[in-house]
Scaffold this motif. Structure first.
Motif, PDB file in Angstrom:
ATOM      1  N   THR A 131       0.880  -1.159   0.000  1.00  0.00           N
ATOM      2  CA  THR A 131       0.000   0.000   0.000  1.00  0.00           C
ATOM      3  C   THR A 131       0.918   1.209   0.000  1.00  0.00           C
ATOM      4  OG1 THR A 131      -1.643  -1.218   1.280  1.00  0.00           O
ATOM      5  CG2 THR A 131      -1.872   1.178   1.191  1.00  0.00           C
ATOM      6  N   VAL A 132       0.836   1.999  -1.060  1.00  0.00           N
ATOM      7  CA  VAL A 132       1.669   3.185  -1.229  1.00  0.00           C
ATOM      8  C   VAL A 132       0.713   4.374  -1.228  1.00  0.00           C
ATOM      9  CG1 VAL A 132       3.370   4.351  -2.677  1.00  0.00           C
ATOM     10  CG2 VAL A 132       3.295   1.840  -2.617  1.00  0.00           C
ATOM     11  N   GLY A 133       0.711   5.122  -0.121  1.00  0.00           N
ATOM     12  CA  GLY A 133      -0.299   6.171   0.027  1.00  0.00           C
ATOM     13  C   GLY A 133      -1.661   5.506   0.095  1.00  0.00           C
ATOM     14  N   GLU A 134      -2.522   5.827  -0.853  1.00  0.00           N
ATOM     15  CA  GLU A 134      -3.869   5.236  -0.908  1.00  0.00           C
ATOM     16  C   GLU A 134      -3.961   4.065  -1.886  1.00  0.00           C
ATOM     17  OE1 GLU A 134      -6.433   6.295   1.079  1.00  0.00           O
ATOM     18  OE2 GLU A 134      -4.919   7.570   2.009  1.00  0.00           O
ATOM     19  N   ALA A 135      -2.924   3.844  -2.689  1.00  0.00           N
ATOM     20  CA  ALA A 135      -2.975   2.808  -3.728  1.00  0.00           C
ATOM     21  C   ALA A 135      -2.502   1.454  -3.192  1.00  0.00           C
ATOM     22  CB  ALA A 135      -2.116   3.216  -4.919  1.00  0.00           C
ATOM     23  N   LEU A 136      -3.242   0.400  -3.515  1.00  0.00           N
ATOM     24  CA  LEU A 136      -2.876  -0.961  -3.135  1.00  0.00           C
ATOM     25  C   LEU A 136      -2.385  -1.699  -4.370  1.00  0.00           C
ATOM     26  CD1 LEU A 136      -2.797  -3.371  -1.154  1.00  0.00           C
ATOM     27  CD2 LEU A 136      -5.185  -3.817  -1.787  1.00  0.00           C
ATOM     28  N   TRP A 137      -1.208  -2.308  -4.266  1.00  0.00           N
ATOM     29  CA  TRP A 137      -0.608  -3.046  -5.373  1.00  0.00           C
ATOM     30  C   TRP A 137      -0.342  -4.475  -4.919  1.00  0.00           C
ATOM     31  CZ3 TRP A 137      -0.265  -0.335  -9.822  1.00  0.00           C
ATOM     32  CH2 TRP A 137      -0.284   1.059  -9.729  1.00  0.00           C
ATOM     33  N   ARG A 138      -0.685  -5.447  -5.752  1.00  0.00           N
ATOM     34  CA  ARG A 138      -0.386  -6.859  -5.491  1.00  0.00           C
ATOM     35  C   ARG A 138       0.742  -7.255  -6.428  1.00  0.00           C
ATOM     36  NH1 ARG A 138      -2.880 -11.605  -3.425  1.00  0.00           N
ATOM     37  NH2 ARG A 138      -2.240 -13.454  -4.589  1.00  0.00           N
ATOM     38  N   LEU A 139       1.843  -7.704  -5.869  1.00  0.00           N
ATOM     39  CA  LEU A 139       3.003  -8.101  -6.662  1.00  0.00           C
ATOM     40  C   LEU A 139       3.197  -9.610  -6.579  1.00  0.00           C
ATOM     41  CD1 LEU A 139       3.531  -5.032  -5.855  1.00  0.00           C
ATOM     42  CD2 LEU A 139       5.907  -5.555  -6.288  1.00  0.00           C
ATOM     43  N   GLU A 140       3.414 -10.214  -7.734  1.00  0.00           N
ATOM     44  CA  GLU A 140       3.725 -11.633  -7.821  1.00  0.00           C
ATOM     45  C   GLU A 140       5.085 -11.772  -8.479  1.00  0.00           C
ATOM     46  OE1 GLU A 140       0.419 -13.556  -9.744  1.00  0.00           O
ATOM     47  OE2 GLU A 140      -0.998 -12.826  -8.230  1.00  0.00           O
ATOM     48  N   ALA A 141       5.643 -12.976  -8.463  1.00  0.00           N
ATOM     49  CA  ALA A 141       6.990 -13.223  -8.991  1.00  0.00           C
ATOM     50  C   ALA A 141       7.166 -12.582 -10.364  1.00  0.00           C
ATOM     51  CB  ALA A 141       7.268 -14.708  -9.060  1.00  0.00           C
ATOM     52  N   GLY A 142       8.230 -11.790 -10.512  1.00  0.00           N
ATOM     53  CA  GLY A 142       8.542 -11.108 -11.762  1.00  0.00           C
ATOM     54  C   GLY A 142       8.023  -9.690 -11.841  1.00  0.00           C
ATOM     55  N   ASP A 143       7.044  -9.330 -11.000  1.00  0.00           N
ATOM     56  CA  ASP A 143       6.491  -7.973 -11.008  1.00  0.00           C
ATOM     57  C   ASP A 143       7.466  -7.001 -10.350  1.00  0.00           C
ATOM     58  OD1 ASP A 143       4.182  -9.030 -12.114  1.00  0.00           O
ATOM     59  OD2 ASP A 143       3.034  -8.970 -10.243  1.00  0.00           O
ATOM     60  N   CYS A 144       7.412  -5.737 -10.792  1.00  0.00           N
ATOM     61  CA  CYS A 144       8.270  -4.694 -10.230  1.00  0.00           C
ATOM     62  C   CYS A 144       7.440  -3.429 -10.031  1.00  0.00           C
ATOM     63  CB  CYS A 144       9.444  -4.416 -11.170  1.00  0.00           C
ATOM     64  SG  CYS A 144      10.679  -3.292 -10.493  1.00  0.00           S
ATOM     65  N   LEU A 145       7.547  -2.826  -8.851  1.00  0.00           N
ATOM     66  CA  LEU A 145       6.805  -1.613  -8.524  1.00  0.00           C
ATOM     67  C   LEU A 145       7.781  -0.505  -8.156  1.00  0.00           C
ATOM     68  CD1 LEU A 145       4.025  -0.245  -7.917  1.00  0.00           C
ATOM     69  CD2 LEU A 145       4.314  -1.049  -5.552  1.00  0.00           C
ATOM     70  N   ALA A 146       7.605   0.669  -8.769  1.00  0.00           N
ATOM     71  CA  ALA A 146       8.444   1.836  -8.481  1.00  0.00           C
ATOM     72  C   ALA A 146       7.649   2.822  -7.642  1.00  0.00           C
ATOM     73  CB  ALA A 146       8.892   2.499  -9.779  1.00  0.00           C
TER      74      ALA A 146
END
Length: 194
Positions: free
Chosen positions: A145-160
């Motif tokens: 959870t970055v600020g108000e945004a929720l991100w689901r990461l699975e193998a291989g995913d990348c979040l900046a």
């Protein structure tokens, strides 16, 4: 050197280098003077959230709190696996290994193993330096959870993301998750005074 002793020395070195008193760092970080004193004497095993607040108050990344301050000669550009500091958060049990050598690069790499069902939240304290981070999933699943945004990461995913808002990490899976964190520090924008 024991990891808590390393953290103790590093926090004290950084505080002294900036000319901060215990009171000044307490005000800048939001961590009590008594807690900082306990950490600097190696009498406390601080959580990731507390260390992140201290890092923000000292204008460094969290990863910087685990480095050895080079003495005498220039630091080596090589970090052998056996020399890479490993730390376990006492609150969540997540394990972080600083992969980068202590050569004062603006880029730092951290390998994290995060237990199933656990969560860590950082309050996004104001920072004097601009820090950008990317999280690359190696194995398992993480929710960020970055600020108000929720991100689901699975193998291989990348979040900046930029470290300028509250961030929470949670492993919703049934097995440990592993990911790589890449941090880049930009020069100070508006220096605060102590």
């Amino acid at each position: 050197m024991d990891i808590n002793a390393r953290i103790a020395c590093r926090v004290r070195e950084l505080r002294d280098a900036r000319g901060f008193t215990l009171d000044a760092l307490a005000e800048r970080s939001g961590v009590s003077r008594s807690m900082i004193s306990l950490i600097e004497r190696g009498l406390s095993s601080p959580t990731a959230a507390v260390l992140d607040k201290l890092a923000a108050g000292l204008a460094v990344t969290l990863a910087s709190l685990f480095e050895d301050e080079p003495r005498g000669s220039a630091p080596s550009p090589m970090a052998r696996q056996a020399e890479q500091p490993v730390w376990t958060d006492p609150a969540s049990g997540y394990v972080r290994r600083n992969l980068s050598p202590p050569c004062r690069s603006p880029v730092q790499l951290v390998d994290v193993i995060f237990p199933p069902g656990k969560r860590v939240a950082y309050d996004g304290a104001a920072r004097e330096v601009e820090i950008h981070q990317q999280v690359w999933m190696i194995d398992g699943v993480m929710e960020l959870t970055v600020g108000e945004a929720l991100w689901r990461l699975e193998a291989g995913d990348c979040l900046a993301m930029q470290l300028d808002r509250p961030i929470a990490y949670r492993n919703p899976g049934r097995k440990a998750a592993r990911y790589l964190v890449a941090l880049a520090t930009l020069p100070p924008m508006n220096p605060r005074r102590s």
